[in-house]
Design a protein around this motif. Structure first.
Motif, mmCIF file in Angstrom:
data_model
loop_
_atom_site.group_PDB
_atom_site.id
_atom_site.type_symbol
_atom_site.label_atom_id
_atom_site.label_comp_id
_atom_site.label_asym_id
_atom_site.label_seq_id
_atom_site.Cartn_x
_atom_site.Cartn_y
_atom_site.Cartn_z
ATOM 1 N N ILE A 23 17.278 -0.186 -0.668
ATOM 2 C CA ILE A 23 16.151 0.488 -0.024
ATOM 3 C C ILE A 23 16.659 1.403 1.087
ATOM 4 O O ILE A 23 16.094 2.469 1.351
ATOM 5 N N GLY A 24 17.764 0.990 1.742
ATOM 6 C CA GLY A 24 18.360 1.854 2.771
ATOM 7 C C GLY A 24 18.900 3.138 2.187
ATOM 8 O O GLY A 24 18.723 4.225 2.751
ATOM 9 N N SER A 25 19.560 3.043 1.023
ATOM 10 C CA SER A 25 20.085 4.240 0.361
ATOM 11 C C SER A 25 18.954 5.152 -0.082
ATOM 12 O O SER A 25 19.008 6.377 0.106
ATOM 13 N N VAL B 232 18.395 9.029 1.199
ATOM 14 C CA VAL B 232 18.400 10.134 0.229
ATOM 15 C C VAL B 232 17.051 10.828 0.206
ATOM 16 O O VAL B 232 16.979 12.070 0.162
ATOM 17 N N THR B 233 15.973 10.052 0.252
ATOM 18 C CA THR B 233 14.635 10.651 0.224
ATOM 19 C C THR B 233 14.392 11.516 1.452
ATOM 20 O O THR B 233 13.832 12.621 1.347
ATOM 21 N N TYR C 163 10.025 -0.652 4.526
ATOM 22 C CA TYR C 163 10.707 -1.792 3.919
ATOM 23 C C TYR C 163 12.183 -1.858 4.297
ATOM 24 O O TYR C 163 12.823 -2.892 4.103
ATOM 25 N N VAL C 164 12.721 -0.787 4.846
ATOM 26 C CA VAL C 164 14.028 -0.885 5.505
ATOM 27 C C VAL C 164 13.900 -1.819 6.704
ATOM 28 O O VAL C 164 14.733 -2.709 6.934
ATOM 29 N N LEU C 165 12.827 -1.635 7.474
ATOM 30 C CA LEU C 165 12.576 -2.502 8.628
ATOM 31 C C LEU C 165 12.240 -3.921 8.178
ATOM 32 O O LEU C 165 12.639 -4.902 8.814
ATOM 33 N N CYS C 166 11.493 -4.047 7.075
ATOM 34 C CA CYS C 166 11.163 -5.371 6.551
ATOM 35 C C CYS C 166 12.428 -6.137 6.157
ATOM 36 O O CYS C 166 12.509 -7.355 6.355
#
Length: 467
Positions: A245-247, A251-252, A319-322
């Motif tokens: 999810i971090g990647s 990228v997004t 969801y990075v934070l999650c």
């Protein structure tokens, strides 16, 4: 009003070990209310595709919304965060938000409440929920940092972004079967500012909190030796999820940045054709047509980039934070088990000391104290027996606490996964639908231009016969 409880809650509290936050951030210590979080989007929890599902993107999104409406019928507490206000004092500048609550729960004295809260109040609530329910998953708050170059202080977009994030935070808690029953949550929603300030002062003192933090750090350093396989599997899943999810998030965001740069170039592209048409009489119509197409595509591109920025990017970053929240929850679960294991080791050591009590040691100990060796050995054994009994009582309590913590996390884990999958799937569907719409519109613009430039055969004949 009774609510379904799908997890067991630990009655004891543990301190949170903060997760590291990577990336280049600018910490604004002078104002804790300057936090940035990705823009919120109300997303539905859609089910997996099936044969009876409509095939058009619009129908799929509408079905997701219909399912969400059905779930809302069972809700008994509704919260809205709106109406931000800036406050300037001689010491600080901060923003407060209005929190409107409507509820049918019997534990509330009234059915409607209106209070104002600032970010530090939301932060207090999150901390209290994590302390009381250390292995439940509390939704993340907006970050306490401002990404360099991302926003300006107190501009409209910044305030609206944060408002949406705080709105989602409270509604996630309101939807939780356990967290929503917290007394701290009730006070947060119903107490006036001065009442909340008084309530906060009733919490544990600084020295008590510091002691809990020291124990948590000690347990973390000690580590857990016999973690159940299911929690090892969860930890591996979270690590993998965090990396992926971090990647995607990075990228997004890079794609959005590049698309915005492309959009700026596109805005300069069309006028160039218009200027050119003034000096090319034979091509003037075609050049103006191309300029018009570019202008219309530019508007569609701007809308498409905006939709991507407001839909997919916020959910991915959320969801990075999650993922960081989940790591912290797993650490707290391990800390509880590590404390339990440490007490068991201490008990084993005490039992060895008691069994190893020898006559020679008793003689030396008694001689030093001027007592009879047998009496000294007997007193030492009594002291060890007392310490062993105390450890057994502590171990019994910790064993219950480990079980409560494990059950709470297992119950919340499944709930979090369903929510995560629904949120991400809804964001992907919405993004796909918008992309299809964007490319169809741009295609229609250029097809219309091509049709306008086609010459009928009769017109070509007439033109050839013209002297």
């Amino acid at each position: 009003m009774s609510r379904t409880i799908d997890a067991v809650v630990s009655p004891t509290q543990t301190n949170t070990i903060p997760a590291d936050i990577s990336g280049q951030m600018l910490d604004l210590d002078e104002d804790d209310d300057l936090e940035v979080f990705s823009k919120d989007l109300t997303l539905a929890d859609g089910n997996m595709f099936n044969a009876s599902m409509p095939t058009s993107p619009g129908s799929m999104v509408n079905q997701c919304k219909f399912e969400e409406d059905e779930e809302s019928d069972s809700k008994d507490i509704f919260i809205t965060v709106d109406n931000p206000e800036s406050h300037v004092t001689a010491i600080e500048t901060f923003i407060t938000y209005r929190v409107l609550t409507k509820t049918t729960r019997s534990e509330f004295d009234n059915s409607e409440y209106e209070v104002r809260r600032r970010y530090q109040d939301f932060l207090w609530l999150k901390g209290k929920l994590e302390d009381a329910h250390s292995t439940l998953i509390v939704h993340p708050l907006p970050e306490k940092f401002v990404v360099k170059g991302m926003v300006e202080r107190f501009n409209g977009d910044f305030i609206e972004t944060r408002r949406k994030a705080l709105h989602k935070f409270l509604n996630r808690i309101a939807d939780h079967p356990i967290l929503s029953c917290s007394e701290d949550f009730k006070v947060f929603l119903s107490a006036q500012a001065w009442e909340l300030t008084t309530y906060k002062k009733q919490g544990p003192g600084f020295l008590s909190r510091m002691g809990e933090t020291v124990r948590a750090v000690a347990n973390s350093v000690r580590g857990v030796k016999n973690r159940p396989e299911e929690f090892t599997a969860i930890q591996e899943y979270v690590e993998d999820f965090s990396n992926k999810i971090g990647s995607l998030d990075k990228v997004t965001q890079r794609i959005v940045k590049e698309q915005k740069e492309y959009l700026e170039e596109l805005k300069e592209y069309g006028p160039t054709y218009t200027l050119w048409s003034g000096s090319e009489e034979e091509l003037a119509e075609q050049l103006k047509g191309v300029a018009g197409c570019i202008e219309r595509c530019c508007k569609e591109t701007e809308e498409q980039v905006g939709h991507l920025s407001d839909t997919l990017v916020p959910v991915l970053h959320e969801y990075v934070l999650c993922a960081e929240t989940l790591k912290a929850v797993l650490r707290r679960r391990d800390n509880i088990q590590a404390e339990f294991e440490a007490k068991n080791e201490a008990l084993a050591t005490k039992k060895v000391d008691r069994d190893a009590e020898s006559s020679d040691l008793g003689f030396v100990w008694g001689s030093l104290l001027g007592k009879n060796p047998e009496e000294a050995r007997h007193q030492r054994q009594e002291r060890l027996d007392g310490e062993i009994e105390e450890l057994k009582e502590e171990i019994d309590k910790l064993e219950d606490r480990v079980e409560w913590a494990n059950n709470a996390l297992k119950g919340d884990w499944g709930r979090w996964q369903r929510s995560m999958r629904g949120d991400l799937k809804s964001a992907f569907l919405s993004t796909a639908e918008k992309n299809v719409d964007y490319y169809e519109k741009c295609l229609a613009v250029w097809e219309t231009f091509l049709l306008s430039q086609r010459t009928e055969p009769s017109e070509e004949t007439d033109r050839d016969n013209t002297p």
